[in-house]
Design an enzyme around this catalytic site. Structure first.
Site, PDB file in Angstrom:
ATOM      1  NE  ARG A 125      -3.801  -1.992   2.499  1.00 43.27           N
ATOM      2  CZ  ARG A 125      -3.908  -2.809   3.546  1.00 43.27           C
ATOM      3  NH1 ARG A 125      -3.161  -2.614   4.619  1.00 43.27           N
ATOM      4  NH2 ARG A 125      -4.763  -3.798   3.524  1.00 43.27           N
ATOM      5  CB  CYS A 180      -3.453 -13.815  -1.163  1.00 44.58           C
ATOM      6  SG  CYS A 180      -5.230 -13.953  -1.360  1.00 44.58           S
TER       7      CYS A 180
HETATM    8  N1  SAH Z   1      -7.378  -5.503  -1.079  1.00 47.61           N
HETATM    9  C1  SAH Z   1      -7.992  -5.750   0.203  1.00 47.61           C
HETATM   10  C2  SAH Z   1      -8.186  -7.214   0.512  1.00 47.61           C
HETATM   11  C3  SAH Z   1      -9.015  -7.948  -0.505  1.00 47.61           C
HETATM   12  S1  SAH Z   1      -9.815  -9.358   0.150  1.00 47.61           S
HETATM   13  C4  SAH Z   1      -7.155  -5.084   1.309  1.00 47.61           C
HETATM   14  O1  SAH Z   1      -6.098  -4.522   1.026  1.00 47.61           O
HETATM   15  O2  SAH Z   1      -7.590  -5.114   2.444  1.00 47.61           O
HETATM   16  C5  SAH Z   1     -10.813  -9.845  -1.180  1.00 47.61           C
HETATM   17  C6  SAH Z   1     -12.100  -9.055  -1.364  1.00 47.61           C
HETATM   18  O3  SAH Z   1     -12.670  -9.449  -2.592  1.00 47.61           O
HETATM   19  C7  SAH Z   1     -13.175  -9.304  -0.310  1.00 47.61           C
HETATM   20  O4  SAH Z   1     -13.542  -8.092   0.300  1.00 47.61           O
HETATM   21  C8  SAH Z   1     -14.376  -9.869  -1.113  1.00 47.61           C
HETATM   22  O5  SAH Z   1     -15.640  -9.365  -0.682  1.00 47.61           O
HETATM   23  C9  SAH Z   1     -14.079  -9.387  -2.503  1.00 47.61           C
HETATM   24  N2  SAH Z   1     -14.621 -10.198  -3.602  1.00 47.61           N
HETATM   25  C10 SAH Z   1     -14.676 -11.543  -3.708  1.00 47.61           C
HETATM   26  N3  SAH Z   1     -15.158 -11.904  -4.918  1.00 47.61           N
HETATM   27  C11 SAH Z   1     -15.405 -10.760  -5.605  1.00 47.61           C
HETATM   28  C12 SAH Z   1     -15.888 -10.463  -6.909  1.00 47.61           C
HETATM   29  N4  SAH Z   1     -16.218 -11.439  -7.771  1.00 47.61           N
HETATM   30  N5  SAH Z   1     -15.999  -9.173  -7.285  1.00 47.61           N
HETATM   31  C13 SAH Z   1     -15.669  -8.173  -6.424  1.00 47.61           C
HETATM   32  N6  SAH Z   1     -15.199  -8.403  -5.187  1.00 47.61           N
HETATM   33  C14 SAH Z   1     -15.066  -9.669  -4.777  1.00 47.61           C
END
Ligand code: SAH
Length: 401
Positions: free
Chosen positions: A219, A345
Protein backbone atom coordinates in the site's frame (compact mmCIF):
# COMPACT_ATOMS: atom_id res chain seq x y z
CA UNK A 1 2.98 -33.64 31.29
CA UNK A 2 6.69 -34.09 30.66
CA UNK A 3 7.75 -35.12 27.17
CA UNK A 4 8.74 -38.56 28.39
CA UNK A 5 5.12 -39.39 29.15
CA UNK A 6 3.61 -38.12 25.89
CA UNK A 7 2.12 -40.67 23.52
CA UNK A 8 4.58 -41.56 20.78
CA UNK A 9 3.82 -41.63 17.06
CA UNK A 10 6.33 -43.53 15.01
CA UNK A 11 7.43 -42.65 11.46
CA UNK A 12 7.76 -45.17 8.69
CA UNK A 13 11.27 -45.95 7.58
CA UNK A 14 12.69 -43.20 5.36
CA UNK A 15 10.04 -40.68 6.39
CA UNK A 16 12.36 -38.79 8.77
CA UNK A 17 14.06 -36.86 6.02
CA UNK A 18 11.89 -33.74 5.86
CA UNK A 19 11.66 -33.57 9.66
CA UNK A 20 15.41 -33.82 9.94
CA UNK A 21 15.41 -30.70 7.76
CA UNK A 22 13.01 -29.09 10.27
CA UNK A 23 9.94 -29.10 8.05
CA UNK A 24 7.18 -28.74 10.67
CA UNK A 25 4.50 -31.03 9.21
CA UNK A 26 4.11 -34.79 9.61
CA UNK A 27 1.77 -36.16 6.97
CA UNK A 28 -0.53 -39.00 7.99
CA UNK A 29 1.05 -41.26 5.35
CA UNK A 30 4.44 -40.89 7.06
CA UNK A 31 3.18 -42.56 10.25
CA UNK A 32 3.35 -46.30 10.75
CA UNK A 33 -0.26 -46.09 11.85
CA UNK A 34 -2.75 -43.26 12.28
CA UNK A 35 -3.82 -43.39 15.95
CA UNK A 36 -7.47 -43.54 16.93
CA UNK A 37 -9.35 -42.66 20.09
CA UNK A 38 -8.92 -46.28 21.15
CA UNK A 39 -5.22 -45.47 21.50
CA UNK A 40 -6.12 -42.71 23.95
CA UNK A 41 -4.93 -40.02 21.54
CA UNK A 42 -7.33 -37.27 20.60
CA UNK A 43 -7.21 -34.37 18.20
CA UNK A 44 -5.24 -31.52 19.66
CA UNK A 45 -3.15 -33.70 21.97
CA UNK A 46 0.57 -33.22 22.30
CA UNK A 47 2.49 -36.14 20.84
CA UNK A 48 6.11 -37.11 20.64
CA UNK A 49 7.27 -37.95 17.11
CA UNK A 50 9.73 -40.80 16.89
CA UNK A 51 11.90 -41.97 13.97
CA UNK A 52 11.68 -45.56 12.71
CA UNK A 53 14.81 -46.39 14.72
CA UNK A 54 13.26 -45.06 17.94
CA UNK A 55 15.10 -41.71 17.99
CA UNK A 56 12.87 -38.93 19.36
CA UNK A 57 12.50 -36.14 16.79
CA UNK A 58 10.39 -33.66 18.70
CA UNK A 59 6.93 -32.72 19.93
CA UNK A 60 3.85 -31.48 18.12
CA UNK A 61 0.08 -31.15 18.06
CA UNK A 62 -1.79 -34.15 16.70
CA UNK A 63 -4.74 -33.67 14.39
CA UNK A 64 -6.91 -35.76 12.11
CA UNK A 65 -6.28 -34.97 8.47
CA UNK A 66 -3.58 -35.12 5.87
CA UNK A 67 -1.28 -33.14 8.16
CA UNK A 68 -1.28 -35.38 11.22
CA UNK A 69 1.21 -33.50 13.39
CA UNK A 70 2.33 -29.89 13.43
CA UNK A 71 5.71 -29.76 15.11
CA UNK A 72 6.20 -27.27 17.93
CA UNK A 73 9.76 -28.18 18.78
CA UNK A 74 12.61 -30.31 17.46
CA UNK A 75 14.20 -30.32 20.89
CA UNK A 76 12.98 -33.50 22.56
CA UNK A 77 13.62 -32.05 26.01
CA UNK A 78 11.63 -28.83 25.49
CA UNK A 79 8.31 -29.02 27.36
CA UNK A 80 5.22 -27.46 25.76
CA UNK A 81 3.88 -25.47 28.68
CA UNK A 82 3.04 -21.86 29.53
CA UNK A 83 6.75 -21.00 29.52
CA UNK A 84 7.08 -22.40 26.01
CA UNK A 85 4.37 -20.03 24.72
CA UNK A 86 5.89 -17.11 26.64
CA UNK A 87 9.28 -17.79 25.07
CA UNK A 88 7.96 -18.19 21.53
CA UNK A 89 5.86 -15.02 21.80
CA UNK A 90 8.82 -13.06 23.18
CA UNK A 91 10.90 -14.26 20.21
CA UNK A 92 8.12 -13.24 17.84
CA UNK A 93 8.01 -9.77 19.39
CA UNK A 94 11.82 -9.44 19.17
CA UNK A 95 11.64 -10.00 15.42
CA UNK A 96 8.93 -7.31 15.06
CA UNK A 97 11.03 -4.91 17.14
CA UNK A 98 14.00 -5.60 14.85
CA UNK A 99 11.95 -4.46 11.85
CA UNK A 100 10.55 -1.39 13.61
CA UNK A 101 7.11 -2.65 14.64
CA UNK A 102 5.03 -1.36 16.27
CA UNK A 103 5.94 2.29 15.64
CA UNK A 104 4.33 5.67 16.32
CA UNK A 105 2.90 5.43 12.77
CA UNK A 106 1.86 1.78 12.76
CA UNK A 107 0.18 -0.19 15.52
CA UNK A 108 -1.44 -2.80 13.24
CA UNK A 109 0.90 -5.72 12.63
CA UNK A 110 1.17 -9.50 12.67
CA UNK A 111 2.81 -10.78 15.83
CA UNK A 112 2.57 -14.49 15.05
CA UNK A 113 2.63 -15.95 11.54
CA UNK A 114 2.19 -19.67 12.20
CA UNK A 115 5.11 -21.78 11.02
CA UNK A 116 7.02 -18.56 10.29
CA UNK A 117 7.19 -18.03 14.05
CA UNK A 118 7.64 -21.71 14.95
CA UNK A 119 4.04 -21.82 16.19
CA UNK A 120 2.26 -23.84 13.49
CA UNK A 121 -1.50 -23.38 13.55
CA UNK A 122 -1.44 -20.00 15.27
CA UNK A 123 -1.98 -16.51 13.85
CA UNK A 124 -1.98 -13.36 16.00
CA UNK A 125 -2.63 -9.90 14.58
CA UNK A 126 -2.25 -6.92 16.87
CA UNK A 127 -4.33 -3.74 16.62
CA UNK A 128 -3.09 -1.33 19.26
CA UNK A 129 -4.05 -2.80 22.64
CA UNK A 130 -6.03 -5.69 21.14
CA UNK A 131 -4.67 -8.98 19.82
CA UNK A 132 -6.86 -11.06 17.52
CA UNK A 133 -6.00 -14.77 17.78
CA UNK A 134 -6.81 -17.36 15.14
CA UNK A 135 -6.28 -21.06 15.73
CA UNK A 136 -5.90 -23.24 12.65
CA UNK A 137 -5.34 -26.44 14.59
CA UNK A 138 -7.20 -28.13 17.45
CA UNK A 139 -4.00 -28.07 19.51
CA UNK A 140 -3.82 -24.28 19.36
CA UNK A 141 -7.55 -24.11 20.15
CA UNK A 142 -6.96 -26.02 23.39
CA UNK A 143 -3.97 -23.79 24.19
CA UNK A 144 -5.90 -20.55 23.61
CA UNK A 145 -6.19 -19.50 27.26
CA UNK A 146 -2.49 -20.11 27.90
CA UNK A 147 -1.70 -18.11 24.76
CA UNK A 148 -4.01 -15.27 25.83
CA UNK A 149 -2.34 -15.08 29.26
CA UNK A 150 1.08 -15.05 27.62
CA UNK A 151 0.01 -12.27 25.23
CA UNK A 152 -1.33 -10.05 28.00
CA UNK A 153 1.81 -10.71 30.04
CA UNK A 154 4.21 -10.17 27.13
CA UNK A 155 6.60 -7.44 28.34
CA UNK A 156 6.51 -4.35 26.16
CA UNK A 157 3.76 -5.54 23.81
CA UNK A 158 1.07 -3.36 25.38
CA UNK A 159 -1.64 -5.98 24.78
CA UNK A 160 -4.63 -5.71 27.16
CA UNK A 161 -7.35 -7.49 25.21
CA UNK A 162 -7.44 -10.76 23.33
CA UNK A 163 -10.23 -11.56 20.91
CA UNK A 164 -10.40 -15.22 19.91
CA UNK A 165 -11.69 -15.73 16.36
CA UNK A 166 -11.50 -19.28 15.09
CA UNK A 167 -15.06 -20.23 14.13
CA UNK A 168 -14.12 -20.37 10.46
CA UNK A 169 -10.50 -21.50 10.68
CA UNK A 170 -10.74 -24.72 12.69
CA UNK A 171 -11.41 -28.16 11.28
CA UNK A 172 -14.03 -30.32 13.00
CA UNK A 173 -15.43 -27.20 14.56
CA UNK A 174 -18.64 -28.84 15.73
CA UNK A 175 -16.74 -30.95 18.21
CA UNK A 176 -14.46 -28.19 19.40
CA UNK A 177 -17.23 -25.60 19.73
CA UNK A 178 -15.03 -22.57 19.12
CA UNK A 179 -16.89 -19.38 19.98
CA UNK A 180 -15.63 -16.03 18.77
CA UNK A 181 -15.25 -13.92 21.89
CA UNK A 182 -12.89 -11.96 24.10
CA UNK A 183 -10.83 -14.38 26.16
CA UNK A 184 -8.94 -11.57 27.92
CA UNK A 185 -9.95 -7.96 28.48
CA UNK A 186 -12.79 -6.47 26.46
CA UNK A 187 -13.65 -4.20 23.55
CA UNK A 188 -11.39 -1.13 23.61
CA UNK A 189 -12.06 0.75 20.38
CA UNK A 190 -11.77 -0.48 16.82
CA UNK A 191 -9.22 1.76 15.12
CA UNK A 192 -5.62 0.99 14.30
CA UNK A 193 -2.94 2.94 12.48
CA UNK A 194 -0.81 2.02 9.52
CA UNK A 195 1.89 4.31 8.09
CA UNK A 196 0.17 7.29 9.68
CA UNK A 197 -3.29 6.50 8.30
CA UNK A 198 -6.15 5.22 10.45
CA UNK A 199 -8.55 2.36 9.87
CA UNK A 200 -11.59 0.87 11.51
CA UNK A 201 -10.82 -2.79 12.05
CA UNK A 202 -13.87 -5.00 12.39
CA UNK A 203 -12.55 -8.13 14.06
CA UNK A 204 -16.06 -9.00 15.22
CA UNK A 205 -17.60 -9.35 11.77
CA UNK A 206 -14.83 -8.77 9.24
CA UNK A 207 -12.89 -11.34 7.22
CA UNK A 208 -9.79 -12.92 8.69
CA UNK A 209 -8.72 -10.92 11.74
CA UNK A 210 -10.51 -7.82 10.42
CA UNK A 211 -7.81 -6.23 8.27
CA UNK A 212 -5.24 -7.38 5.75
CA UNK A 213 -2.04 -6.30 7.46
CA UNK A 214 -0.05 -8.21 4.84
CA UNK A 215 -0.50 -5.43 2.26
CA UNK A 216 1.03 -2.67 4.43
CA UNK A 217 4.24 -2.20 2.43
CA UNK A 218 2.54 -2.67 -0.93
CA UNK A 219 0.00 0.00 0.00
CA UNK A 220 2.88 2.33 0.82
CA UNK A 221 4.39 1.69 -2.62
CA UNK A 222 1.03 2.37 -4.26
CA UNK A 223 0.78 5.64 -2.35
CA UNK A 224 4.13 6.74 -3.80
CA UNK A 225 2.93 6.04 -7.36
CA UNK A 226 -0.60 7.49 -7.11
CA UNK A 227 -0.03 11.21 -7.59
CA UNK A 228 -2.30 12.66 -10.25
CA UNK A 229 -3.59 9.24 -11.28
CA UNK A 230 -7.14 7.96 -11.67
CA UNK A 231 -7.05 4.88 -9.47
CA UNK A 232 -9.29 1.81 -9.59
CA UNK A 233 -9.09 -0.39 -6.46
CA UNK A 234 -10.69 -3.74 -7.25
CA UNK A 235 -11.57 -6.11 -4.37
CA UNK A 236 -11.15 -3.17 -1.99
CA UNK A 237 -12.47 -4.84 1.24
CA UNK A 238 -11.71 -2.23 3.95
CA UNK A 239 -10.41 0.26 1.39
CA UNK A 240 -6.79 0.16 2.53
CA UNK A 241 -5.35 0.81 -0.93
CA UNK A 242 -7.98 3.50 -1.62
CA UNK A 243 -7.04 5.52 1.46
CA UNK A 244 -3.33 5.30 0.58
CA UNK A 245 -4.00 6.35 -3.04
CA UNK A 246 -5.98 9.39 -1.85
CA UNK A 247 -3.25 10.29 0.60
CA UNK A 248 -0.71 10.01 -2.24
CA UNK A 249 -2.58 12.65 -4.23
CA UNK A 250 -4.60 10.54 -6.66
CA UNK A 251 -6.88 12.60 -8.89
CA UNK A 252 -9.76 10.25 -8.18
CA UNK A 253 -10.19 6.83 -6.60
CA UNK A 254 -12.89 4.28 -7.36
CA UNK A 255 -13.32 1.29 -5.03
CA UNK A 256 -15.12 -1.91 -6.02
CA UNK A 257 -16.08 -4.96 -3.96
CA UNK A 258 -18.93 -7.42 -4.42
CA UNK A 259 -19.74 -7.18 -0.70
CA UNK A 260 -21.93 -4.24 0.35
CA UNK A 261 -20.43 -4.52 3.85
CA UNK A 262 -16.95 -4.03 2.43
CA UNK A 263 -18.11 -0.90 0.62
CA UNK A 264 -19.55 0.48 3.87
CA UNK A 265 -16.18 -0.18 5.58
CA UNK A 266 -14.29 1.45 2.71
CA UNK A 267 -16.49 4.56 2.82
CA UNK A 268 -16.06 4.76 6.61
CA UNK A 269 -12.26 4.52 6.32
CA UNK A 270 -12.12 7.20 3.62
CA UNK A 271 -14.26 9.47 5.84
CA UNK A 272 -12.07 8.71 8.87
CA UNK A 273 -8.92 9.89 7.06
CA UNK A 274 -10.47 12.67 4.96
CA UNK A 275 -13.26 14.19 7.06
CA UNK A 276 -13.32 17.19 4.74
CA UNK A 277 -14.15 14.94 1.78
CA UNK A 278 -12.11 13.21 -0.95
CA UNK A 279 -12.45 12.42 -4.67
CA UNK A 280 -13.68 8.89 -3.99
CA UNK A 281 -16.55 6.76 -5.29
CA UNK A 282 -17.40 3.17 -4.40
CA UNK A 283 -19.49 0.42 -5.94
CA UNK A 284 -20.80 -2.87 -4.58
CA UNK A 285 -20.40 -4.86 -7.76
CA UNK A 286 -18.80 -7.97 -9.20
CA UNK A 287 -15.24 -7.23 -10.31
CA UNK A 288 -15.49 -9.04 -13.63
CA UNK A 289 -18.76 -7.28 -14.47
CA UNK A 290 -17.31 -3.91 -13.53
CA UNK A 291 -14.20 -4.42 -15.66
CA UNK A 292 -16.34 -5.59 -18.59
CA UNK A 293 -18.62 -2.57 -18.59
CA UNK A 294 -16.21 0.22 -17.64
CA UNK A 295 -14.84 2.58 -20.30
CA UNK A 296 -11.43 1.99 -21.81
CA UNK A 297 -8.67 4.38 -20.62
CA UNK A 298 -10.75 5.55 -17.63
CA UNK A 299 -8.00 4.60 -15.14
CA UNK A 300 -4.24 4.91 -15.15
CA UNK A 301 -3.60 2.92 -12.00
CA UNK A 302 -5.50 -0.33 -11.50
CA UNK A 303 -5.11 -2.58 -8.49
CA UNK A 304 -6.29 -6.21 -8.48
CA UNK A 305 -6.18 -7.94 -5.09
CA UNK A 306 -8.67 -10.79 -5.36
CA UNK A 307 -9.41 -13.41 -2.69
CA UNK A 308 -7.45 -16.68 -2.97
CA UNK A 309 -8.73 -18.28 -6.20
CA UNK A 310 -7.16 -21.62 -5.23
CA UNK A 311 -7.73 -22.64 -1.63
CA UNK A 312 -6.42 -26.12 -2.49
CA UNK A 313 -4.13 -27.62 -5.06
CA UNK A 314 -7.12 -29.29 -6.76
CA UNK A 315 -8.45 -25.87 -7.76
CA UNK A 316 -5.14 -24.79 -9.28
CA UNK A 317 -6.09 -25.02 -12.95
CA UNK A 318 -9.27 -22.95 -12.53
CA UNK A 319 -7.43 -20.46 -10.33
CA UNK A 320 -4.76 -19.82 -12.96
CA UNK A 321 -7.49 -19.32 -15.55
CA UNK A 322 -9.20 -16.90 -13.18
CA UNK A 323 -6.02 -14.83 -12.80
CA UNK A 324 -5.54 -14.84 -16.56
CA UNK A 325 -9.10 -13.67 -17.25
CA UNK A 326 -9.01 -11.00 -14.57
CA UNK A 327 -5.66 -9.57 -15.63
CA UNK A 328 -6.56 -9.73 -19.33
CA UNK A 329 -9.45 -7.35 -18.68
CA UNK A 330 -7.19 -4.91 -16.86
CA UNK A 331 -4.61 -4.97 -19.68
CA UNK A 332 -7.42 -4.29 -22.20
CA UNK A 333 -8.79 -1.31 -20.32
CA UNK A 334 -5.91 0.47 -18.55
CA UNK A 335 -4.87 3.83 -20.04
CA UNK A 336 -1.50 4.07 -21.87
CA UNK A 337 1.29 4.76 -19.39
CA UNK A 338 -0.82 3.04 -16.75
CA UNK A 339 0.41 1.11 -13.73
CA UNK A 340 -1.11 -2.23 -12.84
CA UNK A 341 -0.72 -3.70 -9.34
CA UNK A 342 -1.76 -7.34 -9.47
CA UNK A 343 -1.74 -9.90 -6.64
CA UNK A 344 -2.34 -13.51 -5.79
CA UNK A 345 -2.66 -14.64 -2.18
CA UNK A 346 -3.27 -18.32 -3.07
CA UNK A 347 -0.74 -20.49 -1.32
CA UNK A 348 -1.23 -23.24 -3.90
CA UNK A 349 -0.18 -20.92 -6.75
CA UNK A 350 3.57 -20.47 -7.10
CA UNK A 351 5.23 -17.18 -7.96
CA UNK A 352 6.22 -18.60 -11.35
CA UNK A 353 2.70 -19.85 -12.14
CA UNK A 354 1.22 -16.50 -11.23
CA UNK A 355 3.76 -14.69 -13.41
CA UNK A 356 2.94 -16.95 -16.33
CA UNK A 357 -0.80 -16.32 -15.92
CA UNK A 358 -0.21 -12.56 -15.92
CA UNK A 359 2.23 -12.81 -18.84
CA UNK A 360 -0.25 -14.66 -21.02
CA UNK A 361 -2.92 -12.09 -20.15
CA UNK A 362 -0.49 -9.34 -21.18
CA UNK A 363 0.37 -11.08 -24.43
CA UNK A 364 -3.31 -11.42 -25.32
CA UNK A 365 -3.65 -7.63 -25.10
CA UNK A 366 -0.61 -7.17 -27.40
CA UNK A 367 0.53 -4.22 -25.27
CA UNK A 368 4.08 -3.41 -24.19
CA UNK A 369 4.35 -4.36 -20.54
CA UNK A 370 7.31 -4.07 -18.18
CA UNK A 371 7.81 -5.22 -14.61
CA UNK A 372 8.57 -2.40 -12.16
CA UNK A 373 8.39 -4.34 -8.90
CA UNK A 374 7.93 -7.90 -7.70
CA UNK A 375 6.14 -7.89 -4.38
CA UNK A 376 5.61 -10.25 -1.51
CA UNK A 377 4.38 -10.29 2.08
CA UNK A 378 6.02 -7.96 4.62
CA UNK A 379 8.60 -9.00 7.20
CA UNK A 380 6.05 -9.42 10.00
CA UNK A 381 4.85 -12.43 7.94
CA UNK A 382 8.24 -14.18 7.99
CA UNK A 383 8.83 -17.39 6.07
CA UNK A 384 10.46 -20.20 8.02
CA UNK A 385 13.25 -21.20 5.65
CA UNK A 386 12.44 -24.88 6.27
CA UNK A 387 8.78 -24.29 5.38
CA UNK A 388 8.68 -22.56 1.98
CA UNK A 389 4.88 -23.06 1.90
CA UNK A 390 4.70 -20.07 4.24
CA UNK A 391 5.32 -17.70 1.34
CA UNK A 392 1.88 -16.99 -0.08
CA UNK A 393 1.54 -13.38 -1.23
CA UNK A 394 2.79 -12.61 -4.72
CA UNK A 395 2.45 -9.35 -6.59
CA UNK A 396 3.65 -7.61 -9.72
CA UNK A 397 3.69 -3.91 -10.49
CA UNK A 398 3.59 -3.43 -14.24
CA UNK A 399 4.00 -0.44 -16.54
CA UNK A 400 1.60 -0.75 -19.43
CA UNK A 401 2.09 1.30 -22.62
N1 SAH B 1 -7.38 -5.50 -1.08
C1 SAH B 1 -7.99 -5.75 0.20
C2 SAH B 1 -8.19 -7.21 0.51
C3 SAH B 1 -9.02 -7.95 -0.50
S1 SAH B 1 -9.81 -9.36 0.15
C4 SAH B 1 -7.15 -5.08 1.31
O1 SAH B 1 -6.10 -4.52 1.03
O2 SAH B 1 -7.59 -5.11 2.44
C5 SAH B 1 -10.81 -9.85 -1.18
C6 SAH B 1 -12.10 -9.05 -1.36
O3 SAH B 1 -12.67 -9.45 -2.59
C7 SAH B 1 -13.18 -9.30 -0.31
O4 SAH B 1 -13.54 -8.09 0.30
C8 SAH B 1 -14.38 -9.87 -1.11
O5 SAH B 1 -15.64 -9.37 -0.68
C9 SAH B 1 -14.08 -9.39 -2.50
N2 SAH B 1 -14.62 -10.20 -3.60
C10 SAH B 1 -14.68 -11.54 -3.71
N3 SAH B 1 -15.16 -11.90 -4.92
C11 SAH B 1 -15.41 -10.76 -5.60
C12 SAH B 1 -15.89 -10.46 -6.91
N4 SAH B 1 -16.22 -11.44 -7.77
N5 SAH B 1 -16.00 -9.17 -7.28
C13 SAH B 1 -15.67 -8.17 -6.42
N6 SAH B 1 -15.20 -8.40 -5.19
C14 SAH B 1 -15.07 -9.67 -4.78
Amino acid sequence: MTNGTLPQLRLRKGKEESLDRFHPWVFSGALTRMPSEADGIEEGDLVSVVASDGRVIGTGHFQIGSIAVRMLTFDASEAIDADFYRRRLAQALSLRRAIGLPSPDTDAYRLVHGEGDFLPGLVVDVYGPTAVVQAHSPGMHYARKTIADALVGLPGAGIDNVYYKSETTLPFKARLDPRNDYIAGAYAGDTASENGLVFHVDWLKGQKTGFFVDQRENRQLLRSLSHGRRVLNMFCYTGGFSVYALSGGAEEVVSVDSSAKAITLTDANVALNFPEGAPHRSYAEDAFKFLDTMEKDAYDLILLDPPAFAKHRSALHNALQGYRRLNARAFEKIAPGGILFTFSCSQAVTREQFRLAVFSAAAASRRRVRILHQLTQPADHPVNIYHPEGEYLKGLVLYVE
